[in-house]
Design a protein around this motif. Structure first.
Motif, mmCIF file in Angstrom:
data_model
loop_
_atom_site.group_PDB
_atom_site.id
_atom_site.type_symbol
_atom_site.label_atom_id
_atom_site.label_comp_id
_atom_site.label_asym_id
_atom_site.label_seq_id
_atom_site.Cartn_x
_atom_site.Cartn_y
_atom_site.Cartn_z
ATOM 1 N N UNK A 9 0.720 -1.417 -0.450
ATOM 2 C CA UNK A 9 0.042 0.081 -0.772
ATOM 3 C C UNK A 9 1.440 1.121 0.121
ATOM 4 N N UNK A 10 1.826 1.163 0.239
ATOM 5 C CA UNK A 10 2.981 2.074 0.258
ATOM 6 C C UNK A 10 3.665 2.213 -0.898
ATOM 7 N N UNK A 11 3.465 1.949 -1.535
ATOM 8 C CA UNK A 11 3.915 1.715 -3.309
ATOM 9 C C UNK A 11 2.928 3.072 -3.951
ATOM 10 N N UNK A 12 3.333 3.422 -5.063
ATOM 11 C CA UNK A 12 2.490 4.455 -5.907
ATOM 12 C C UNK A 12 2.154 3.220 -6.920
ATOM 13 N N UNK A 13 0.811 2.970 -7.262
ATOM 14 C CA UNK A 13 0.686 2.196 -8.379
ATOM 15 C C UNK A 13 0.045 3.314 -9.324
ATOM 16 N N UNK A 14 -0.086 4.278 -9.705
ATOM 17 C CA UNK A 14 -0.534 5.333 -10.424
ATOM 18 C C UNK A 14 1.082 5.227 -10.849
ATOM 19 N N UNK A 15 1.947 5.807 -10.494
ATOM 20 C CA UNK A 15 3.052 6.113 -11.044
ATOM 21 C C UNK A 15 4.188 4.642 -11.652
ATOM 22 N N UNK A 16 3.685 3.553 -11.139
ATOM 23 C CA UNK A 16 3.931 2.281 -11.530
ATOM 24 C C UNK A 16 3.250 2.413 -13.043
ATOM 25 N N UNK A 17 1.764 2.330 -13.131
ATOM 26 C CA UNK A 17 1.841 2.226 -14.662
ATOM 27 C C UNK A 17 1.290 3.245 -15.754
ATOM 28 N N UNK A 58 13.610 -1.380 -4.142
ATOM 29 C CA UNK A 58 14.487 -0.446 -5.740
ATOM 30 C C UNK A 58 12.992 0.370 -5.578
ATOM 31 N N UNK A 59 11.597 -1.036 -5.188
ATOM 32 C CA UNK A 59 10.425 -0.640 -5.261
ATOM 33 C C UNK A 59 10.150 0.981 -4.176
ATOM 34 N N UNK A 60 10.832 0.848 -3.237
ATOM 35 C CA UNK A 60 10.412 1.358 -2.465
ATOM 36 C C UNK A 60 10.701 3.117 -2.948
ATOM 37 N N UNK A 61 11.944 2.935 -2.837
ATOM 38 C CA UNK A 61 12.841 4.679 -3.981
ATOM 39 C C UNK A 61 11.829 4.609 -4.796
ATOM 40 N N UNK A 62 11.695 3.737 -6.124
ATOM 41 C CA UNK A 62 10.601 4.244 -6.993
ATOM 42 C C UNK A 62 9.908 4.844 -7.319
ATOM 43 N N UNK A 63 8.882 4.061 -5.693
ATOM 44 C CA UNK A 63 7.299 3.955 -6.329
ATOM 45 C C UNK A 63 7.055 4.630 -5.247
ATOM 46 N N UNK A 64 7.839 4.430 -3.932
ATOM 47 C CA UNK A 64 7.353 5.286 -2.870
ATOM 48 C C UNK A 64 7.058 6.005 -2.749
ATOM 49 N N UNK A 65 5.907 6.123 -1.990
ATOM 50 C CA UNK A 65 4.749 7.603 -1.424
ATOM 51 C C UNK A 65 5.516 8.590 -0.780
ATOM 52 N N UNK A 66 6.949 7.687 0.642
ATOM 53 C CA UNK A 66 7.460 8.119 0.970
ATOM 54 C C UNK A 66 8.929 7.380 2.017
#
Length: 255
Positions: A9-17, A58-66
């Motif tokens: 839930x802490x990753x931005x799926x919008x940013x990913x897509x 990498x997921x936290x660095x690239x897609x993390x909200x915080x």
């Protein structure tokens, strides 16, 4: 490596897509792909596995909200120092937080804002414009610091110090790595990656076009602009890159 305290839930799926997938997979292949979002995240190394969707570093660095909530040192500081030595007042300070794309964007803005363009109307029939530092070289060197720094075992940020006569870029972590050492770091033709998955993510995001060409490209642009080559100092807990101002051109005779 997964980040134990992080959650999907802490990753931005919008940013990913919208930002990441289009750069990683061509549109036709993406349209044919029937994987769900967790499968796609796992394939791109943003989460550990579909069964255990814990975000990776990498997921936290690239897609993390915080991102800094889980990786406290994953930010950058910019400081403009009036003068050539420490102890003199600073005029501008920036602390850049957020995912790496936002950290890099904030640093780019500061670097561009402090660069100076000189216009020469007298030495030739056409006006001649020169910059203190070639922007492309500064971008490459700062992005190299973001890509190669250690994100584990240290809470230190990247530091960019802009003096009157030089810029110092400090990348925290365990010094050199792999085939690189304090003698050969930054030399042409020598490439190794502390964070290969992050390097691929930054390529996907458009921060690099080809692997291994960042420092050589910066060297070339500095030389073309009249700046000395970048200086690298590899220490036990950091790597420092120093870029110095371009040499002043000799005054021309008015005769």
């Amino acid at each position: 490596m997964p980040v134990a305290a992080a959650r999907l839930a802490g990753l931005s799926l919008v940013r990913f897509r919208e930002d990441y997938l289009p750069g990683a997979v061509d549109a036709e292949a993406l349209a044919r792909n029937d994987r769900n979002i967790e499968e796609r995240l796992a394939a791109m190394k943003m989460i550990a596995t579909v069964e255990d969707p814990m975000p990776t570093i990498v997921g936290v660095l690239v897609l993390g909200r915080r991102p800094q909530e889980f990786l406290p040192g994953a930010y950058a500081q910019f400081l403009r120092i009036a003068g050539t030595e420490w102890g003199i007042r600073s005029s501008t300070k920036l602390v850049a937080f957020g995912p790496i794309s936002e950290v890099i964007a904030q640093l780019d803005l500061k670097l561009f804002a402090h660069n100076r363009t000189a216009v020469d109307f007298t030495s030739d029939r056409l006006e001649k414009r020169t910059v203190t530092y070639p922007p492309s070289a500064l971008q490459q060197l700062v992005r190299n610091a973001v890509m190669h720094r250690s994100y584990e075992g240290t809470n230190a940020p990247i530091h960019v110090y802009w003096f009157d006569d030089r810029i110092e870029i400090n990348s925290p972590g365990g010094g050199a790595y792999g085939e690189l050492n304090h003698r050969n770091f930054g030399q042409p033709g020598l490439v190794d990656y502390r964070n290969p998955i992050l390097a691929e993510a930054m390529r996907v995001l458009g921060f690099f076009q080809r692997f291994g060409f960042g420092i050589p490209s910066a060297r070339r642009d500095l030389q073309t602009n009249g700046n000395p080559p970048p200086e690298f100092r590899v220490e036990a807990n950091r790597i420092r890159c120093t870029v110095r101002v371009r040499a002043p051109e000799p005054a021309r005779s008015s005769r």
